[in-house]
Design an enzyme around this catalytic site. Structure first.
Site, PDB file in Angstrom:
ATOM      1  N   VAL A 160     -41.513  62.010  26.077  1.00 19.96           N
ATOM      2  CA  VAL A 160     -40.252  61.957  26.825  1.00 19.96           C
ATOM      3  C   VAL A 160     -39.907  63.341  27.381  1.00 19.96           C
ATOM      4  CG1 VAL A 160     -37.781  61.418  26.698  1.00 19.96           C
ATOM      5  CG2 VAL A 160     -39.435  59.959  25.517  1.00 19.96           C
ATOM      6  N   CYS A 161     -40.162  64.379  26.605  1.00 22.77           N
ATOM      7  CA  CYS A 161     -39.867  65.750  27.058  1.00 22.77           C
ATOM      8  C   CYS A 161     -40.708  66.103  28.285  1.00 22.77           C
ATOM      9  CB  CYS A 161     -40.122  66.742  25.930  1.00 22.77           C
ATOM     10  SG  CYS A 161     -39.097  66.460  24.465  1.00 22.77           S
TER      11      CYS A 161
END
EC number: 1.11.1.24
Length: 166
Positions: A59-60
């Site tokens: 997600v980052c």
């Protein structure tokens, strides 16, 4: 105070959370060359601050790539991505991913940013996923504390806030 979980388990956020209308707290983080960077270095500009727990996780990575793409379309908005990853790891990741339209910064040294914005996770020594928009007068115009650290932020709302702050 925002309630935040990491993998559905509650975590403790250190520091004071900020709200829309607050004066943005200054902080000192490290650039990839180990030079110090503070909010006051970009005074007079709109800043979108994208906060990620670790730059090289799914997600980052997606969050950082999305804002890198959007940065090329935004005039007069400086985008900062902040994590506690070491500056060397951030530099390597940015080079491998072709991320060059935003500044990736490290809060690993003393959690200056994390504590100033209330996003330092005590149990993990990571930063909680969040987005802040700071206008040219250093006022917070948007603040999102993502309730589940492994979820995506509201990209569109953050980008709209950055455009409106210009």
């Amino acid at each position: 105070m925002a309630q935040v979980t990491f993998k559905e388990k509650p975590v403790t956020l250190m520091g004071s959370q900020v709200s829309v209308g607050d004066t943005a707290p200054d902080f000192t983080v490290l650039a990839n060359d180990l030079s110090e960077v503070s909010l006051s270095d970009s005074k007079g500009k709109v800043r979108l601050i994208s906060v990620v727990p670790s730059i090289d996780t799914g997600v980052c990575e997606q969050q950082t790539r999305r804002f890198n793409e959007e940065a090329a379309k935004l005039d007069d908005v400086e985008i900062l991505t902040i994590s506690v990853d070491l500056p060397f790891a951030q530099k390597r990741w940015c080079a491998a991913e072709g991320v060059e339209n935003l500044q990736v910064l490290s809060d690993h040294r003393d959690l200056s940013f994390g504590k100033a914005y209330g996003v330092a996770i005590e149990e993990l020594r990571l930063l909680s996923r969040s987005i802040f928009v700071v206008d040219a007068n250093d006022k917070i115009t948007y603040a999102e504390y993502v309730s589940e650290v492994t979820n995506h932020p509201d990209y569109d709302a953050a980008l709209d806030a950055a455009k409106s702050a210009q």
